[in-house]
Write an enzyme that holds these catalytic residues in place. Structure first.
Site, PDB file in Angstrom:
ATOM      1  NE  ARG A  72      -3.919  -0.142   2.138  1.00  0.00           N
ATOM      2  CZ  ARG A  72      -5.016  -0.026   2.891  1.00  0.00           C
ATOM      3  NH1 ARG A  72      -5.171  -0.821   3.931  1.00  0.00           N
ATOM      4  NH2 ARG A  72      -5.923   0.872   2.632  1.00  0.00           N
ATOM      5  CG  HIS A 104      -6.659  -1.269  -4.565  1.00  0.00           C
ATOM      6  ND1 HIS A 104      -5.363  -1.577  -4.189  1.00  0.00           N
ATOM      7  CD2 HIS A 104      -7.049  -0.265  -3.738  1.00  0.00           C
ATOM      8  CE1 HIS A 104      -4.982  -0.789  -3.188  1.00  0.00           C
ATOM      9  NE2 HIS A 104      -6.001   0.017  -2.904  1.00  0.00           N
ATOM     10  CE1 TYR A 149     -22.596  15.733 -10.362  1.00  0.00           C
ATOM     11  CE2 TYR A 149     -21.287  15.719  -8.350  1.00  0.00           C
ATOM     12  CZ  TYR A 149     -22.517  15.768  -8.980  1.00  0.00           C
ATOM     13  OH  TYR A 149     -23.663  15.863  -8.243  1.00  0.00           O
TER      14      TYR A 149
END
Length: 833
Positions: free
Chosen positions: A30, A76, A120
């Site tokens: 990570r 993931h 968006y």
């Protein structure tokens, strides 16, 4: 395990083992980037998912939510917001030196604004990101199973680019963290090429050798980085950059880039144009305001954020009662205008976290690229051999076409035909199958030639790839060529300035502006730029935009632009967009307070020494012959607002502006062929809003001034008509007289000429650029002109016709700006009309 069975364990050992497993998972999976491609697992998975979805730079954008969903569902299995945040950072040009994701929509700002929701925004891979995946389909990297063993994902990307150093990385793991600054791509690749060229003696290369190529971090937001820092033990300063790159750890002082502009009445303004990396502009402004309210920061009268799409501009105005250096010292001490960047080059090498020096980081990347190059060559070689093998069979079939056809016709089945072909022509099974699959169009003569050419090409490729695989030197040469291609595609100029100051020194901001000679370029369509290239002096032939003015200047000087209506604006030269050649740049309306409705007629460069000393005047002239002088002391410094330099009457227009030293002689020339020469002190100096006084009397309503220039000993007045006729006369033949007279005859209109286009002062070796109505520029030397008295008939100089007329000319001159208080200030200017 039996139900209800309780197993006794040592809680200390269990906690230790479990915590270590968790810590390693965070470190490897990570938080830390791989030293080879410079990517964390989530970043790598985002790019690979985009690759799978076909979101290449040439394809349309797709919703960010689709990308996040693809990454979550396949590679993931963590929070969607963490994936989206990682993707947003990859698209931010103020976070990444070279963004790898091309985002469309609100992806946040340097003000600290958060990105819009993923539903968006839209995204696709940037070309830089696509290059990280080049050749991934050629077995160049290892793949591993995803979280549910249903798919394969890459362990590392091929990484045509050195992403770890170029874009940097930051992350916090368990018990360790990484903080790698971004660097300039060209500098990094120069260092990589140096390592490749000295690969056999790579152990002898020192950090000092590499620092000749990599000068320091290059942040996307620019700013200043101090090479030296004060030693905590008061033992003087030490090289912080060399320490950081030599050990992998260090602390660098980063400061905003700013300069001071002088204002009227002795006041000053501090203008901040670049911020330290990862500094939040809104928080910075809030911090300054809070310090001022608390009384810790004195002397500020105003603070404005004038930032726009052209860049950052924060203005802090100070009072006359404070020293700017003291205010700057407080700003550096209490605000994020000066920060410390913790340099910690920690990355994964063979799956383990390692602290890397600069040389080690470069070497790990090169070893990765050499491995990728080897595996790619093996893959391409295998494909080339397979194809060459098939082509050999097809060519055998074409050489024995009748026998092949007869063999196939005699066979009862396809399998029998394949067996017979193998036996009769000594083919392999693959070749025989290719012959049977060959369409009839391959029997045409041209198709046969194509097969022969393709076979020849494949043999050449095989020979080249075998040579590459057999010679490590050739393999390094291939990688070197690829790196040179990367520089051609992405190489750009450094944004961050490296300076050799200790972090307890406060330097005068104007000294931080680069002291460079440059050319200021102003085109008739409004293009404004600066260039250090000497090629602009060789303008000739057809151009898209005729030049209005080209001035020799220093990046620390001031530029004043004058509009036809008598308004003006000022700006520092170093704020002009840099270009490499004439014709490119930015319209003045986008970088000054002038609008596109304004018509700029003149540009004057005032050296910073002249402006600081308040030496000389600005002399103005209108088309109707009205002249005016303004003291340099009365001019405002750099200001974002327009100001009036002269009241221009209705029907008239400002035409020229020049810096004069108070003892110059003005020469005005008219369209009808007259000229007047008078001392500049005939015109008294006036305030900014005032009008002017008469400089020359015109002959009729259609007459007008066509040029204003300054006389100098031994020079000539060169004049050209609209029909291309020109002549030059010594200035000694033009008597000095009072202003507002009719002047003397300068040149007679001849051979159908309608008017004098312009008159310019120059020496015999002066270079003149004649502008034609067709957009063509003709370069000539003044000594090619006909010389003689004022009454001599002009001779042809530029070929003109009914549709091709001369519309103007500019000339290269050298003059001295200054007086006894300011010595040896020289300025080269291309000026004219």
């Amino acid at each position: 395990m039996e139900v209800g069975l309780v197993k006794k364990i040592d809680i200390d050992a269990e906690m230790r083992e479990s915590y270590l497993s968790y810590a390693m998972s965070v470190i490897v999976s990570r938080a830390l980037p791989d030293a080879r491609d410079g990517l964390k697992p989530v970043q790598r998975r985002i790019l690979y998912a985009m690759h799978d979805m076909g979101m290449f730079p040439s394809r349309p954008y797709k919703k960010s939510a689709r990308v996040v969903g693809e990454v979550l569902g396949k590679y993931h299995p963590h929070g969607d917001q963490s994936v989206y945040d990682a993707m947003v950072r990859l698209a931010q040009d103020f976070s990444m030196r070279y963004p790898v994701v091309d985002g469309q929509g609100n992806f946040g700002s340097i003000d600290g604004d958060a990105a819009a929701a993923m539903r968006y925004t839209e995204a696709r891979m940037a070309q830089f990101g696509a290059d990280l995946l080049t050749d991934i389909d050629k077995d160049t990297v290892e793949f591993t199973a995803n979280f549910d063993d249903s798919l394969q994902e890459p362990v590392v990307l091929p990484a045509t680019l050195p992403n770890l150093l170029v874009n940097g990385s930051s992350g916090i793991a368990v018990g360790m963290s990484t903080s790698i600054p971004p660097h300039n791509l060209k500098e990094v690749i120069d260092a990589l090429i140096h390592l490749l060229d000295h690969w056999e003696k790579i152990d002898d290369i020192t950090p000092a050798d590499l620092l000749q190529f990599i000068h320091g971090p290059d942040f996307p937001t620019g700013g200043l980085v101090f090479r030296y820092r004060e030693n905590n033990k008061n033992e003087g300063k030490f090289d912080a950059l060399a320490t950081a790159y030599g050990t992998g750890k260090g602390r660098l002082t980063v400061r905003a880039k700013l300069h001071v502009e002088e204002m009227e009445r002795g006041k000053s303004r501090i203008v901040i144009t670049e911020l330290p990396y990862q500094t939040n502009k809104t928080n910075l402004l809030t911090r300054i305001a809070d310090l001022h309210r608390e009384g810790k920061l004195e002397g500020l009268t105003d603070m404005r954020d004038e930032s726009d799409r052209n860049g950052i501009r924060i203005v802090l105005e100070t009072t006359r009662t404070v020293e700017v250096e003291d205010t700057l010292a407080d700003l550096y001490k209490y605000t994020p205008l000066q920060t410390t960047f913790s340099f910690n080059m920690l990355a994964l090498v063979n799956g383990e976290p390692r602290l890397l020096t600069l040389k080690q980081a470069l070497r790990v990347y090169l070893e990765h690229r050499l491995e990728v190059g080897r595996r790619r060559s093996e893959y391409d070689l295998a494909r080339a051999r397979e194809r060459a093998h098939i082509l050999e069979g097809l060519l055998i079939a074409l050489d024995n076409l009748d026998e092949v056809i007869a063999t196939i016709r005699k066979s009862r089945t396809v399998e029998t035909a394949q067996t017979n072909l193998i036996k009769q022509f000594k083919l392999t099974e693959i070749q025989a199958r290719a012959i049977l699959d060959m369409p009839l169009r391959r029997l045409a003569a041209l198709e046969r030639k194509k097969l022969q050419d393709e076979h020849k090409d494949k043999l050449q490729i095989i020979k080249f790839l075998e040579g590459v695989l057999a010679s490590p030197k050739k393999l390094r040469s291939v990688i070197r060529e690829e790196l040179e291609g990367v520089v051609e595609r992405y190489g750009d100029r450094r944004r961050t300035t490296i300076i050799d100051l200790a972090d307890n020194e406060v330097s005068v901001p104007t000294d931080l502006i680069p002291d460079e000679q440059t050319w200021v370029l102003l085109g008739e369509k409004g293009t404004l730029a600066r260039s250090s290239a000497s090629t602009i002096l060789r303008l000739a032939g057809k151009v898209d935009e005729l030049p209005m003015a080209i001035h020799r200047a220093n990046t620390q000087d001031l530029l004043y632009l004058f509009a036809a209506d008598g308004q003006a604006v000022s700006m520092p030269i170093h704020h002009l967009p840099p270009v490499s050649e004439y014709g490119s740049g930015t319209h003045w309306a986008e970088i000054t307070a002038l609008t596109r409705r304004h018509h700029v007629v003149a540009a004057v460069v005032i050296p910073h020494q002249v402006f600081k000393a308040g030496v000389g005047y600005i002399t103005l002239c209108t088309l109707s012959g009205i002249v005016k002088r303004i003291r340099v002391l009365d001019l405002p410094g750099v200001t974002g607002d327009l100001f009036t330099v002269m009241r221009v009457e209705k029907g008239d227009s400002l035409g020229w502006a020049r810096w004069t030293n108070g003892e110059a002689e003005i020469i005005l020339a008219t369209a009808s062929g007259s000229a007047i020469r008078f001392r500049e002190d005939e015109v008294r100096d006036m305030g900014l809003p005032a009008g002017g006084v008469g400089g020359i009397k015109l002959k009729g309503d259609i007459d007008g001034v066509v040029s204003m220039d300054l006389a100098r000993p031994g020079a000539y007045l060169w004049s050209i008509l609209d029909n291309g006729l020109a002549k030059a006369t010594e200035l000694a033949e033009y008597p000095v007289q009072g202003r507002n007279g009719q002047g003397v005859i300068n040149i007679k209109l001849a051979d159908g000429a309608v008017e004098v286009v312009t008159s310019l002062v120059g020496d015999r070796d002066t270079r003149i650029l004649v502008k034609m109505s067709t957009g063509v520029i003709k370069g000539i030397n003044l000594d090619k002109t006909k010389f003689g008295s004022r009454s001599i008939k002009p001779a042809p100089l530029a070929k003109a016709g009914p549709r091709t007329r001369v519309v103007g000319a500019i000339t290269l001159t050298e003059s001295t700006n200054g007086d006894s208080d300011v010595k040896n200030i020289k300025q080269l200017s291309l000026i004219g009309k």
